[in-house]
Each structure stands twice: as structure tokens, then as C-alpha cells.
Design a protein around this motif. Sequence first.
Motif, PDB file in Angstrom:
ATOM      1  N   VAL A 137       0.854  -1.186   0.000  1.00 52.61           N
ATOM      2  CA  VAL A 137       0.000   0.000   0.000  1.00 52.61           C
ATOM      3  C   VAL A 137       0.888   1.235   0.000  1.00 52.61           C
ATOM      4  N   ARG A 138       0.698   2.109  -0.974  1.00 50.13           N
ATOM      5  CA  ARG A 138       1.470   3.357  -1.029  1.00 50.13           C
ATOM      6  C   ARG A 138       0.765   4.394  -0.173  1.00 50.13           C
ATOM      7  N   LEU A 139       1.434   4.855   0.886  1.00 49.99           N
ATOM      8  CA  LEU A 139       0.836   5.789   1.823  1.00 49.99           C
ATOM      9  C   LEU A 139       1.086   7.241   1.464  1.00 49.99           C
ATOM     10  N   MET A 140       2.278   7.543   0.940  1.00 46.03           N
ATOM     11  CA  MET A 140       2.637   8.935   0.656  1.00 46.03           C
ATOM     12  C   MET A 140       3.765   8.961  -0.367  1.00 46.03           C
ATOM     13  N   THR A 141       3.774  10.038  -1.159  1.00 41.81           N
ATOM     14  CA  THR A 141       4.827  10.230  -2.152  1.00 41.81           C
ATOM     15  C   THR A 141       5.618  11.481  -1.821  1.00 41.81           C
ATOM     16  N   PHE A 142       6.948  11.347  -1.808  1.00 38.41           N
ATOM     17  CA  PHE A 142       7.843  12.476  -1.598  1.00 38.41           C
ATOM     18  C   PHE A 142       8.438  12.821  -2.960  1.00 38.41           C
ATOM     19  N   LEU A 149       6.483   6.313   0.528  1.00 40.75           N
ATOM     20  CA  LEU A 149       6.356   5.593   1.784  1.00 40.75           C
ATOM     21  C   LEU A 149       5.320   4.499   1.549  1.00 40.75           C
ATOM     22  N   VAL A 150       5.735   3.239   1.654  1.00 38.31           N
ATOM     23  CA  VAL A 150       4.849   2.121   1.354  1.00 38.31           C
ATOM     24  C   VAL A 150       4.793   1.171   2.543  1.00 38.31           C
ATOM     25  N   GLU A 151       3.678   0.446   2.624  1.00 36.85           N
ATOM     26  CA  GLU A 151       3.464  -0.478   3.737  1.00 36.85           C
ATOM     27  C   GLU A 151       3.027  -1.823   3.204  1.00 36.85           C
ATOM     28  N   ILE A 152       3.534  -2.882   3.810  1.00 39.57           N
ATOM     29  CA  ILE A 152       3.080  -4.230   3.478  1.00 39.57           C
ATOM     30  C   ILE A 152       3.125  -5.062   4.750  1.00 39.57           C
ATOM     31  N   PRO A 171      16.003  -4.259  -2.378  1.00 40.73           N
ATOM     32  CA  PRO A 171      16.484  -3.718  -3.659  1.00 40.73           C
ATOM     33  C   PRO A 171      17.202  -2.398  -3.432  1.00 40.73           C
ATOM     34  N   SER A 172      17.889  -1.917  -4.441  1.00 44.46           N
ATOM     35  CA  SER A 172      18.580  -0.633  -4.334  1.00 44.46           C
ATOM     36  C   SER A 172      17.555   0.491  -4.168  1.00 44.46           C
ATOM     37  N   ASN A 173      17.999   1.612  -3.599  1.00 40.26           N
ATOM     38  CA  ASN A 173      17.137   2.777  -3.358  1.00 40.26           C
ATOM     39  C   ASN A 173      15.939   2.433  -2.476  1.00 40.26           C
ATOM     40  N   THR A 174      16.143   1.548  -1.501  1.00 38.62           N
ATOM     41  CA  THR A 174      15.066   1.124  -0.616  1.00 38.62           C
ATOM     42  C   THR A 174      15.585   1.043   0.809  1.00 38.62           C
ATOM     43  N   ALA A 175      14.756   1.484   1.767  1.00 39.31           N
ATOM     44  CA  ALA A 175      15.120   1.392   3.180  1.00 39.31           C
ATOM     45  C   ALA A 175      13.902   0.959   3.986  1.00 39.31           C
ATOM     46  N   LEU A 176      14.109   0.021   4.906  1.00 38.30           N
ATOM     47  CA  LEU A 176      13.082  -0.339   5.875  1.00 38.30           C
ATOM     48  C   LEU A 176      13.172   0.664   7.017  1.00 38.30           C
ATOM     49  N   VAL A 177      12.119   1.473   7.213  1.00 38.75           N
ATOM     50  CA  VAL A 177      12.202   2.579   8.167  1.00 38.75           C
ATOM     51  C   VAL A 177      11.497   2.291   9.492  1.00 38.75           C
ATOM     52  N   ALA A 178      10.537   1.362   9.507  1.00 40.36           N
ATOM     53  CA  ALA A 178       9.851   1.047  10.767  1.00 40.36           C
ATOM     54  C   ALA A 178       9.127  -0.280  10.634  1.00 40.36           C
ATOM     55  N   VAL A 179       8.940  -0.918  11.772  1.00 42.13           N
ATOM     56  CA  VAL A 179       8.128  -2.135  11.862  1.00 42.13           C
ATOM     57  C   VAL A 179       7.021  -1.858  12.876  1.00 42.13           C
ATOM     58  N   LEU A 180       5.758  -2.024  12.460  1.00 40.34           N
ATOM     59  CA  LEU A 180       4.623  -1.846  13.360  1.00 40.34           C
ATOM     60  C   LEU A 180       4.153  -3.223  13.813  1.00 40.34           C
ATOM     61  N   ARG A 181       4.182  -3.434  15.126  1.00 40.09           N
ATOM     62  CA  ARG A 181       3.769  -4.727  15.696  1.00 40.09           C
ATOM     63  C   ARG A 181       2.747  -4.454  16.786  1.00 40.09           C
ATOM     64  N   GLY A 182       1.473  -4.647  16.443  1.00 39.96           N
ATOM     65  CA  GLY A 182       0.416  -4.293  17.388  1.00 39.96           C
ATOM     66  C   GLY A 182       0.427  -2.793  17.628  1.00 39.96           C
ATOM     67  N   ASP A 183       0.548  -2.394  18.896  1.00 38.26           N
ATOM     68  CA  ASP A 183       0.598  -0.977  19.244  1.00 38.26           C
ATOM     69  C   ASP A 183       2.021  -0.451  19.343  1.00 38.26           C
ATOM     70  N   THR A 184       2.995  -1.255  18.939  1.00 34.69           N
ATOM     71  CA  THR A 184       4.400  -0.895  19.126  1.00 34.69           C
ATOM     72  C   THR A 184       5.041  -0.501  17.804  1.00 34.69           C
ATOM     73  N   VAL A 185       5.781   0.615  17.819  1.00 33.89           N
ATOM     74  CA  VAL A 185       6.583   1.037  16.671  1.00 33.89           C
ATOM     75  C   VAL A 185       8.032   0.648  16.960  1.00 33.89           C
ATOM     76  N   ILE A 186       8.605  -0.166  16.077  1.00 35.13           N
ATOM     77  CA  ILE A 186       9.941  -0.716  16.289  1.00 35.13           C
ATOM     78  C   ILE A 186      10.908  -0.132  15.271  1.00 35.13           C
ATOM     79  N   THR A 187      12.026   0.372  15.765  1.00 33.51           N
ATOM     80  CA  THR A 187      13.100   0.789  14.863  1.00 33.51           C
ATOM     81  C   THR A 187      13.818  -0.467  14.373  1.00 33.51           C
ATOM     82  N   PHE A 202       8.429   0.951   4.278  1.00 36.89           N
ATOM     83  CA  PHE A 202       9.620   1.158   3.460  1.00 36.89           C
ATOM     84  C   PHE A 202       9.589   2.533   2.805  1.00 36.89           C
ATOM     85  N   LEU A 203      10.760   3.122   2.591  1.00 35.53           N
ATOM     86  CA  LEU A 203      10.936   4.200   1.627  1.00 35.53           C
ATOM     87  C   LEU A 203      11.548   3.586   0.385  1.00 35.53           C
ATOM     88  N   ALA A 204      10.871   3.772  -0.748  1.00 32.40           N
ATOM     89  CA  ALA A 204      11.329   3.106  -1.977  1.00 32.40           C
ATOM     90  C   ALA A 204      10.877   3.908  -3.181  1.00 32.40           C
TER      91      ALA A 204
END
Length: 222
Positions: A137-142, A149-152, A171-187, A202-204
Amino acid sequence: MYVVIAGAGAVGRSIGKELVEVGHHVMLLERSPKNFAPESVEEADWVLGDACEVATLEESGLLGCDVVIAATGDDKVNLVISLLAKTEFSVRRVVARVNDPDNEWLFDDSWGVDVAVSTPRMLAAMVEEAVGVEDLVRLMTFRRGQANLVEITLPPGSALAGRSAGDLPLPSNTALVAVLRGDTVITPRGDETLSHGDELLFLANDEAEDTIRQMVKNPDGK
């Protein structure tokens, strides 16, 4: 941070309230007398005038502001405001509201837009997320960086479950920026172990999105 919001309708006022509450200095700029309601966001400064006119923008202090938000209900107006903010006043960050999805392609750095926020796209993304669509799911475009900013969500049986974040075949030009687990945001540090049901942010760029989908379904490419 000093933020100028052009358009004090329901959207602009809501943004202004949120920013004021977290301690930012906000100026609301509105050309319609019926929407000019300083009592609705008393902590903000207000200017009655046309944000498409340079003189009005000067009065609003754009030369000293950090962020301009073009939040009117008219895409043409938002583009003009963005362009003036960037070219005439060298505003560091310009955020623009997209009302019509057909106009989204216009909202890029050629019009001075750093971040385009498409209300229809965001609503569609939230619906997809709410009904549990197992796809990216694409959430936002910079626009300036051509990044999204995409979510899966890791579905049951995903071979990524049990792997560490640092072991992902990104892949190149991609970064995992956060993991959402329940109510917790994980770096996502390198040793963070992923689990079924984790929402990965992800930012991709556009080209990497299909690769991310395939990675979640079949990380070893077999």
C-alpha cells in the motif's frame, strides 16, 4: 518552527490546531471572509487575503517561515501558492494538498512542491489497510526524491518471518524505516526478528515496489 497554512477551511484549521498543540508558530491565511474565523484557532496568527498574491504572502511573513502548507480545496491555487513560496520566498519545505487524483502528476518540484498529500490516495490506502488487503500500500509520495512511503504486512506463512531485519534482500534505493507490531513502533535494527502480522514501512522508488512484493512472498527468489 514557523508554519504558514494557506487555506483556513476545515482541513487548514485542523492542521493548524494540531501544529499549535505541539508548540509550533502557525499563521493561517484565508481569502474568504466566511472561512476567516480566528476564534477557531485562537493561538494562531490570521491574515485575510489572497495567497496567490505576492503582497499577501509578504504580509504573512513567508521570508521567515520554515514550512508552507497549501491546503485549499482548489488544486490550481495550491500549485500557484507552492510555486510562489519556493521561487519568490525560498521556503525550505512546501507541502501541498492534492484534491483531484488526476492532477497528482503536477505536484512535483517543477511547481515547488516537496511533499504532495493526496487525500483520495490516503483514504484509499487506509481502506486497503483496514480491510486487510495483503499487498503493498502506497501511503505517501515524496516528490523531490521520487520516493514513496509504502506499507506491506507479513502474511501467514511468509518466509520472512523469523528473519532479522538486517538480513532482508532489499532492492537498491530502498530502506526499511519502521516495523509496526500491534501498538508498538519498532526501529528496525539489524538483529530485530520479524514476525507474521508485522507491518513493514519502506521508503522506496517506483521501480522497487514490485521487488518488495516479491521479497515478502518469496524472499529467496525460488
